[in-house]
Enzyme design. Structure first.
Site, mmCIF file in Angstrom:
data_model
loop_
_atom_site.group_PDB
_atom_site.id
_atom_site.type_symbol
_atom_site.label_atom_id
_atom_site.label_comp_id
_atom_site.label_asym_id
_atom_site.label_seq_id
_atom_site.Cartn_x
_atom_site.Cartn_y
_atom_site.Cartn_z
ATOM 1 N N VAL A 281 57.366 19.085 23.156
ATOM 2 C CA VAL A 281 58.764 19.234 23.560
ATOM 3 C C VAL A 281 59.681 18.835 22.408
ATOM 4 O O VAL A 281 60.711 19.470 22.163
ATOM 5 C CB VAL A 281 59.061 18.422 24.827
ATOM 6 N N CYS B 118 59.541 20.645 34.771
ATOM 7 C CA CYS B 118 59.558 22.018 34.259
ATOM 8 C C CYS B 118 59.447 23.070 35.361
ATOM 9 O O CYS B 118 60.169 24.081 35.345
ATOM 10 C CB CYS B 118 58.450 22.205 33.226
ATOM 11 N N SER C 229 50.188 24.020 28.291
ATOM 12 C CA SER C 229 51.120 23.311 27.410
ATOM 13 C C SER C 229 51.956 22.300 28.175
ATOM 14 O O SER C 229 52.518 21.378 27.574
ATOM 15 C CB SER C 229 52.031 24.305 26.681
ATOM 16 N N GLU D 77 52.964 15.961 40.193
ATOM 17 C CA GLU D 77 53.743 17.198 40.114
ATOM 18 C C GLU D 77 54.278 17.639 41.476
ATOM 19 O O GLU D 77 55.442 18.016 41.607
ATOM 20 C CB GLU D 77 52.882 18.304 39.505
ATOM 21 N N HIS E 51 55.109 28.838 33.366
ATOM 22 C CA HIS E 51 54.709 28.428 34.721
ATOM 23 C C HIS E 51 55.111 29.514 35.715
ATOM 24 O O HIS E 51 56.270 29.941 35.759
ATOM 25 C CB HIS E 51 55.418 27.122 35.115
#
Length: 341
Positions: free
Chosen positions: A13, A142, A172, A195, A235
């Protein structure tokens, strides 16, 4: 031109921050900071560069500093891992810096705005309630960013009652070295630590309303199942939505196409079309569509009506660009433009 520092500049990032801040019309990179192992080295020596562009000349020979609040800059962009970001970011805020963070450490703090500029830019007013010498703005997880960008035009047009989302998340997203090749090749891993919890809470704060000095969370029901898949970047989200009002395909597509809330601000990193509807039944696909809008657009497709108030669709977000550094940078641009109005 404002001077900016990047914390965690050697990670994936952090490298995206370097990419997007190089030659930026508002900001100039004045400092790069990373772990003690990297401090004191030239950036080109400290970083294991993973992007398909060269390291920008303006930072290649810059000496990497420690993540300590003695850096000469106006703004700080933090790409630090969440397990260490909290106390480091706190030290910068206490020292009077304005921090734009990609980490999870402060996202749910009551006085910290959790912002995707196209979705809830007004939440930046929450900064007025922060009593510290400096300020901190966060951006979401994300996958959450892709989800709320696709949901916002639906919420505005039809209301939301219930969301179920299943993610297929790129490797990633786990950073570098990330997931071991023997674990992910020829495989799908149906669990990503923390998540699902993030995706079931963060959208309610983002899509909530600002009442004085606090956010009233949205009340729709949301459930999430997150999976790691063998894709490098991008994603994918399979989203099932129940709305408050009746919907039809034409109105849904129009809501996506008309969603351009930042165009009047002329922010350098903002895409002209933040949500792009793709009518082809085989779209979106990470390999083909993750870089649309310079990686800052969310693409949607496979819109299928289930009933008059229920439908499903697929969304795609570039996780290290829009889903991370790009969103934090856009927050910084919006803050800079709004404070100078």
């Amino acid at each position: 031109m404002k001077k900016v520092a990047i914390l965690g500049a050697t990670g994936l990032v952090g490298q995206r921050f370097v990419q997007f801040l190089s030659g930026h019309p508002f900001f100039k990179i004045s400092a790069l900071a990373a772990s003690d192992n990297s401090a004191g080295k030239k950036y080109s020596q400290a970083v294991q560069w993973h992007l398909n562009i060269p390291i920008p000349d303006e930072v290649s020979q810059m000496e990497v500093q420690r993540c300590e609040p003695n850096i000469e800059c106006d703004y700080v962009f933090s790409a630090l891992p969440s397990d260490i970001a909290g106390p480091i970011e706190d030290s910068f805020v206490r020292a009077g810096y304005t921090v734009f963070s990609n980490a999870a450490s402060h996202r749910l703090d009551q006085d910290v705005p959790l912002v995707v500029p196209e979705v809830n830019l007004d939440h930046l007013r929450l900064l007025d309630s922060q009593k510290t010498p400096g300020k901190i703005v966060t951006n979401p997880n994300c996958s959450t960013i892709g989800l709320v960008m696709a949901l916002k035009p639906i919420l505005d047009s039809f209301g939301l009652e219930r969301i179920h989302v299943v993610t297929m998340q790129a490797i990633s997203g786990a950073g570098y070295p990330g997931v071991a090749s023997l674990d992910i090749l020829d495989n799908v891993i149906p669990y990503i630590k923390n998540e699902e919890e993030k995706m079931m809470v963060e959208p309610k704060k983002i899509l909530g309303t600002l009442n004085g000095e606090q956010i009233k969370y949205a009340t729709f029901d949301i459930q999430a199942q997150c999976n790691r898949v063998p894709v490098q970047d991008g994603h994918m989200l399979s989203v099932f939505v129940e709305t408050s009002q009746r919907v039809d395909l034409e109105k849904i597509v129009k809501a996506f196409d008309d969603f351009r809330p930042l165009n009047k601000l002329s922010l350098p990193t903002a895409p002209e079309r933040p949500v792009i509807y793709l009518p082809d039944q085989r779209s979106p696909q990470p390999k083909l569509h993750r870089d649309l809008g310079n990686g800052m657009s969310v693409t949607v497709g496979r819109v299928v009506l289930i009933s008059e108030k229920r439908f499903r669709f697929v969304a795609l977000v570039h996780n290290t660009i829009r889903g991370a550094a790009g969103c934090a940078l856009l927050n910084g641009e919006a803050y800079e433009v709004l404070r100078n109005r």
